[in-house]
Design a protein around this motif. Structure first.
Motif, PDB file in Angstrom:
ATOM      1  N   TYR A 118       0.831  -1.207   0.000  1.00 46.69           N
ATOM      2  CA  TYR A 118       0.000   0.000   0.000  1.00 46.69           C
ATOM      3  C   TYR A 118       0.862   1.254   0.000  1.00 46.69           C
ATOM      4  CZ  TYR A 118       0.894  -1.234   4.900  1.00 46.69           C
ATOM      5  OH  TYR A 118       1.491  -1.640   6.066  1.00 46.69           O
ATOM      6  N   HIS A 119       0.248   2.380  -0.360  1.00 47.14           N
ATOM      7  CA  HIS A 119       0.936   3.668  -0.377  1.00 47.14           C
ATOM      8  C   HIS A 119       1.074   4.180   1.055  1.00 47.14           C
ATOM      9  CE1 HIS A 119       0.801   3.991  -4.736  1.00 47.14           C
ATOM     10  NE2 HIS A 119      -0.437   3.536  -4.679  1.00 47.14           N
ATOM     11  N   LEU A 120       2.245   4.752   1.355  1.00 48.25           N
ATOM     12  CA  LEU A 120       2.578   5.088   2.731  1.00 48.25           C
ATOM     13  C   LEU A 120       3.137   6.507   2.829  1.00 48.25           C
ATOM     14  CD1 LEU A 120       2.876   3.566   5.581  1.00 48.25           C
ATOM     15  CD2 LEU A 120       5.304   3.453   5.004  1.00 48.25           C
ATOM     16  N   VAL A 121       2.712   7.201   3.874  1.00 53.37           N
ATOM     17  CA  VAL A 121       3.337   8.451   4.287  1.00 53.37           C
ATOM     18  C   VAL A 121       3.869   8.219   5.694  1.00 53.37           C
ATOM     19  CG1 VAL A 121       2.995  10.883   4.863  1.00 53.37           C
ATOM     20  CG2 VAL A 121       1.864   9.912   2.852  1.00 53.37           C
ATOM     21  N   SER A 122       5.136   8.549   5.931  1.00 56.36           N
ATOM     22  CA  SER A 122       5.739   8.270   7.232  1.00 56.36           C
ATOM     23  C   SER A 122       6.798   9.319   7.538  1.00 56.36           C
ATOM     24  CB  SER A 122       6.377   6.876   7.240  1.00 56.36           C
ATOM     25  OG  SER A 122       7.387   6.780   6.242  1.00 56.36           O
ATOM     26  N   THR A 123       7.268   9.294   8.772  1.00 56.09           N
ATOM     27  CA  THR A 123       8.428  10.090   9.148  1.00 56.09           C
ATOM     28  C   THR A 123       9.558   9.144   9.521  1.00 56.09           C
ATOM     29  OG1 THR A 123       7.634  10.245  11.439  1.00 56.09           O
ATOM     30  CG2 THR A 123       7.081  12.065   9.960  1.00 56.09           C
ATOM     31  N   ASP A 124      10.762   9.680   9.600  1.00 51.25           N
ATOM     32  CA  ASP A 124      11.940   8.851   9.866  1.00 51.25           C
ATOM     33  C   ASP A 124      12.068   8.642  11.376  1.00 51.25           C
ATOM     34  OD1 ASP A 124      14.390   7.574   9.968  1.00 51.25           O
ATOM     35  OD2 ASP A 124      15.278   8.819   8.394  1.00 51.25           O
TER      36      ASP A 124
END
Length: 336
Positions: free
Chosen positions: A160-166
């Protein structure tokens, strides 16, 4: 064939894509001046409405469902201020795209059942907050016609498409900050059964290793996200009078619990023990003392989620987005 698409017309007209769609379809929701401007730009660029796509859109709602995948294993509740700030930012971002929002507090535990739900049938797209224990179910939904984007952490086999932070970098920055402030016995407060907390712990360990400081298992404390439970665990830790001069916390809420417990044990923050949180919640600059934190920029991340979803709805290719984190120093780590 049209040389530009609807998004290009929106950019030229200075309006949203939804407004362009409504203007070209003579919607009464758009004033005549805007309609004329949009139609003129479309005519100048030989834009022709895709009738099949238009008919498909007209049969759909303009509602995006936000699914809260709160994880029962870590007991992180949906009214946590992090989730509330994320919801508020998503509402703002969706409104600017002229989309409505429905919030579902029921996590997706079975993809087949979810496909048959009213939420699925009536949604233009899905924004999923957190993966919880639903990674496989989200993967099962990844290739469906309903666009979906997830706020979470990169996971092996993710479809799936993902938006995340490190998160790993954030945990490392927090620990390095305490080391620079002179801390040498640094505890880690969090619940590593949560994937983002595990990554923050890896960053914590990496910073200690680079500074040639030992990773002390006695200072790795499993602290739940719920405030009262967190305080109970932290009090038990402090009752043992550990040698600790700094604490990296996996959330701002845990950090606030830590400060409260330290003060009850007559320990001064930051001179006795420096404390840093994680998330960058708005209230952290007004706490006593003001809390140093690793800021995820929740508002920016919400806009990234919406931008990604709108692109998917419009049939565009999108890449996973990894947002940077930023350390904010305040008095909770400013040692004399």
């Amino acid at each position: 064939m049209s040389s530009i698409d609807m998004q290009h017309i929106a950019d030229l007209a200075g309006v949203s894509r939804a407004t362009v769609s409504r203007a070209l379809n003579d919607s009464p929701l758009v004033n005549e001046r805007t309609k004329n401007k949009v139609k003129q730009i479309a005519q100048e660029h030989n834009y022709v409405i895709n009738e099949a796509a238009r008919n498909f859109r007209l049969n759909q709602s303009q509602t995006v469902t936000v699914v809260m995948m709160t994880d029962p294993l870590v007991n992180q509740q949906s009214f946590d201020p992090f989730f509330m700030e994320m919801i508020a930012s998503l509402l703002e971002a969706l409104a600017k795209s002229e989309l409505d929002m429905l919030v579902s507090h029921e996590p997706i535990t079975d993809a087949a059942s979810f496909r048959n739900s009213r939420i699925y049938r009536q949604s233009l797209g899905l924004i999923v907050i957190g993966q919880g224990q639903g990674h496989e179910q989200l993967n099962a939904l990844a290739n469906d016609k309903l666009p979906m984007v997830v706020w979470g952490v990169p996971t092996q086999g993710q479809a799936y498409h993902l938006v995340s932070t490190d998160d790993k970098q954030g945990g490392k920055q927090a620990t390095q900050h305490l080391i620079k402030k002179g801390c040498r016995n640094i505890a880690f407060f969090g619940d590593k059964s949560s994937a983002d907390s595990e990554l923050r712990y890896q960053g914590y360990c990496a910073a200690l290793n680079e500074a040639e400081l030992a990773v002390n298992p006695d200072l790795d404390v499993t602290v739940p996200f719920v405030t009262e439970q967190a305080k109970n665990v932290i009090h038990q830790f402090l009752d043992a009078k550990p040698q600790v001069d700094g604490i990296v916390c996996c959330s701002d809420l845990i950090a606030m619990s830590a400060i409260s417990c330290l003060q009850e044990h007559n320990l001064k923050v930051p001179n006795d023990v420096a404390v840093i949180g994680y998330d960058g919640l708005s209230f952290t600059e007004r706490t006593s003392p003001p809390l140093s934190t690793v800021n995820q920029d929740i508002r920016q991340c919400a806009y990234k989620l919406v931008d990604c979803l709108v692109s998917l709805i419009n049939g565009k290719q999108v890449e996973n987005a990894l947002a940077d984190v930023q350390l904010i120093e305040r008095k909770s780590t400013q040692r004399n």
